[in-house]
Design a protein around this motif. Structure first.
Motif, PDB file in Angstrom:
ATOM      1  N   LEU A   1       1.042  -1.232  -0.385  1.00  0.00           N
ATOM      2  CA  LEU A   1       0.125  -0.021   0.604  1.00  0.00           C
ATOM      3  C   LEU A   1       1.115   1.609   0.151  1.00  0.00           C
ATOM      4  N   ALA A   2       2.485   0.719   0.804  1.00  0.00           N
ATOM      5  CA  ALA A   2       2.314   2.446   0.802  1.00  0.00           C
ATOM      6  C   ALA A   2       3.052   2.840  -0.455  1.00  0.00           C
ATOM      7  N   SER A   3       3.609   1.656  -1.168  1.00  0.00           N
ATOM      8  CA  SER A   3       4.250   1.981  -2.812  1.00  0.00           C
ATOM      9  C   SER A   3       2.803   1.900  -3.585  1.00  0.00           C
ATOM     10  N   ASP A   4       1.713   1.294  -3.343  1.00  0.00           N
ATOM     11  CA  ASP A   4       0.990   2.403  -4.067  1.00  0.00           C
ATOM     12  C   ASP A   4      -0.289   1.886  -3.734  1.00  0.00           C
ATOM     13  N   PRO A   5      -0.871   3.546  -3.075  1.00  0.00           N
ATOM     14  CA  PRO A   5      -1.634   3.499  -1.589  1.00  0.00           C
ATOM     15  C   PRO A   5      -3.145   3.061  -2.437  1.00  0.00           C
ATOM     16  N   MET A   6      -3.311   2.779  -3.937  1.00  0.00           N
ATOM     17  CA  MET A   6      -4.417   2.737  -4.277  1.00  0.00           C
ATOM     18  C   MET A   6      -4.745   1.683  -4.572  1.00  0.00           C
ATOM     19  N   ARG A   7      -3.936   1.402  -4.010  1.00  0.00           N
ATOM     20  CA  ARG A   7      -4.440  -0.426  -3.972  1.00  0.00           C
ATOM     21  C   ARG A   7      -5.645  -1.012  -3.072  1.00  0.00           C
ATOM     22  N   HIS A   8      -5.943   0.507  -2.173  1.00  0.00           N
ATOM     23  CA  HIS A   8      -6.608   0.267  -0.972  1.00  0.00           C
ATOM     24  C   HIS A   8      -8.449   0.550  -1.049  1.00  0.00           C
ATOM     25  N   SER A   9      -8.427   1.056  -2.926  1.00  0.00           N
ATOM     26  CA  SER A   9      -9.625   1.861  -2.832  1.00  0.00           C
ATOM     27  C   SER A   9     -10.387   0.546  -3.777  1.00  0.00           C
ATOM     28  N   ARG A  10     -10.264  -0.934  -3.686  1.00  0.00           N
ATOM     29  CA  ARG A  10     -11.283  -1.895  -4.092  1.00  0.00           C
ATOM     30  C   ARG A  10     -11.000  -2.591  -2.682  1.00  0.00           C
ATOM     31  N   PHE A  11     -12.486  -3.006  -2.575  1.00  0.00           N
ATOM     32  CA  PHE A  11     -12.419  -3.772  -1.976  1.00  0.00           C
ATOM     33  C   PHE A  11     -12.316  -5.517  -2.050  1.00  0.00           C
ATOM     34  N   VAL A  12     -10.774  -6.364  -1.966  1.00  0.00           N
ATOM     35  CA  VAL A  12     -11.195  -7.505  -2.740  1.00  0.00           C
ATOM     36  C   VAL A  12     -11.829  -8.093  -0.955  1.00  0.00           C
ATOM     37  N   PRO A  13     -12.630  -9.306  -1.688  1.00  0.00           N
ATOM     38  CA  PRO A  13     -13.286 -10.527  -0.809  1.00  0.00           C
ATOM     39  C   PRO A  13     -12.054 -11.596  -0.417  1.00  0.00           C
ATOM     40  N   GLY A  14     -12.235 -11.691   1.672  1.00  0.00           N
ATOM     41  CA  GLY A  14     -11.070 -11.867   2.259  1.00  0.00           C
ATOM     42  C   GLY A  14      -9.813 -11.568   2.781  1.00  0.00           C
ATOM     43  N   GLN A  15     -10.016 -10.121   1.655  1.00  0.00           N
ATOM     44  CA  GLN A  15      -7.848  -9.299   2.086  1.00  0.00           C
ATOM     45  C   GLN A  15      -8.577  -9.274   3.452  1.00  0.00           C
TER      46      GLN A  15
END
Length: 362
Positions: free
Chosen positions: A229-243
């Motif tokens: 997330l620190a290197s690619d913070p936009m990863r947080h913008s979709r909620f992946v089931p089970g993550q």
């Protein structure tokens, strides 16, 4: 004409009692086994439980029968002294002598004294012309060598809309300038497959992951996730089931406002509907985002409008990010919180993208 109903702790008993029966609203009072008093406000499209004496927390919120609040640690309010002893409210006010966690040299509790502060007064107003209903409270605070202030939070309901307005007014009652911090903390349930969108740039410069001390991550299963997330913070913008996000991820987010001064955030569900928050950027020029996805705590504060960043009071004041109220001066802010249908969501998303320059203005 405005009708006012003053509230008293003696009105709240273990058996739920109707206080107001109105063509647009039903308001009832009840006291939980913990001793915490609660107001239940029911309208055509909204139902909320408000704790009028305990920080005026919005304990739960539902639009058209669908609850929007987080899965917290307690199903009903507990009587602990601190916020973390009863962590399950949909919304609470944070501040004024600190928000977030205390830093070096700080003595303020987690998120300050406002979340569980006892109100001095509480009342309900019904406006005849607009048919709106507002729950209001007042807390007069005084502490030697800290300051005196009056905080007046409110929750306003309007008929026939799936939206509430939460706000607060703060006045410095002392004779010296009052440095203060504020943050609004709405806690939604994350929806698997949902997407977060907001009126700001989707860049690492405008979306910054808060990195806790390395010692806090030792042995954490989320170390790799936080590094990603620190290197690619936009990863947080979709909620992946089970993550899982355990214990949490916190971001500082830069916003832009529309022509009327409102900044906007959506959690867009897979069916096209959305949870929506709009806030006044001038009042709260900074914003945070908090996510925790654990078995016992599943929550996303899609936006936390704030006056300061994540440092404690001492850190933020040293950085010049703590505003002051001169004697007698008033500061105020408000947030619009609602559920949008698919058509409304598309319109709001188009507005968000225009504000951030992601599409041409029509």
């Amino acid at each position: 004409m405005t009708f006012t109903v003053q509230l008293s702790p003696c009105q709240f008993q273990p058996t739920e009692t109707v206080l107001i029966g109105h063509p647009n609203w039903t308001v009832s009072a009840v006291k939980y086994l913990s001793g915490i008093a609660a107001l239940k406000v029911t309208g055509a499209q909204v139902e909320a439980i408000i704790l009028p004496w305990r920080g005026q927390q919005v304990w739960s919120l539902a639009f058209n029968g669908a609850a929007v609040g987080m899965h917290g640690m307690t199903e009903t309010p507990a009587a602990g002294q601190g916020l973390l002893d009863s962590f399950g409210a949909f919304f609470f006010h944070c501040g004024l002598f600190g928000t977030s966690a205390p830093g070096p040299g700080d003595s303020h509790p987690q998120h300050g004294e406002l979340p569980v502060g006892t109100m001095s007064q509480a009342w309900i107003e019904i406006e005849e012309a607009s048919r709106s209903l507002t729950v209001k409270g007042r807390r007069d605070y005084a502490k030697a060598f800290r300051g005196r202030y009056r905080a007046e939070p409110f929750v306003r309901f309007s008929p026939d809309v799936a939206e509430i307005v939460i706000g607060i007014k703060v006045q410095n009652l002392g004779r010296a300038p009052l440095p203060f911090m504020y943050m609004g903390h709405p806690n939604f349930r994350p929806v698997d497959g949902a997407e977060l969108v907001w009126s700001g740039d989707y860049t690492a410069e405008a979306l910054r992951l808060y990195t806790p001390p390395s010692s806090a991550l030792e042995g954490s299963t989320q170390h790799a996730l936080l590094q990603a997330l620190a290197s690619d913070p936009m990863r947080h913008s979709r909620f992946v089931p089970g993550q899982a996000i355990d214990p949490e991820a916190v971001f500082e987010v830069d916003y832009q406002a529309d022509g009327d001064g409102w900044a906007h955030t959506l959690q867009i569900h897979p069916n096209g509907t959305s949870d929506a928050v709009s806030h006044r950027l001038k009042d709260c020029p900074r914003a945070l985002r908090w996510i925790a996805r654990q078995p016992d705590l599943d929550a996303v504060a899609i936006v936390e409008p704030a006056t300061s960043w994540l440092g404690g009071f001492s850190v933020e004041r040293a950085a010049g990010r703590v505003p002051e109220l001169t004697p007698g001066r008033i500061w105020r802010t408000e947030m619009r919180i609602g559920r949008l249908n698919a058509a409304e969501t598309k319109t709001r998303r188009d507005l968000i993208d225009r504000i951030a320059g992601r599409q041409e203005t029509a």
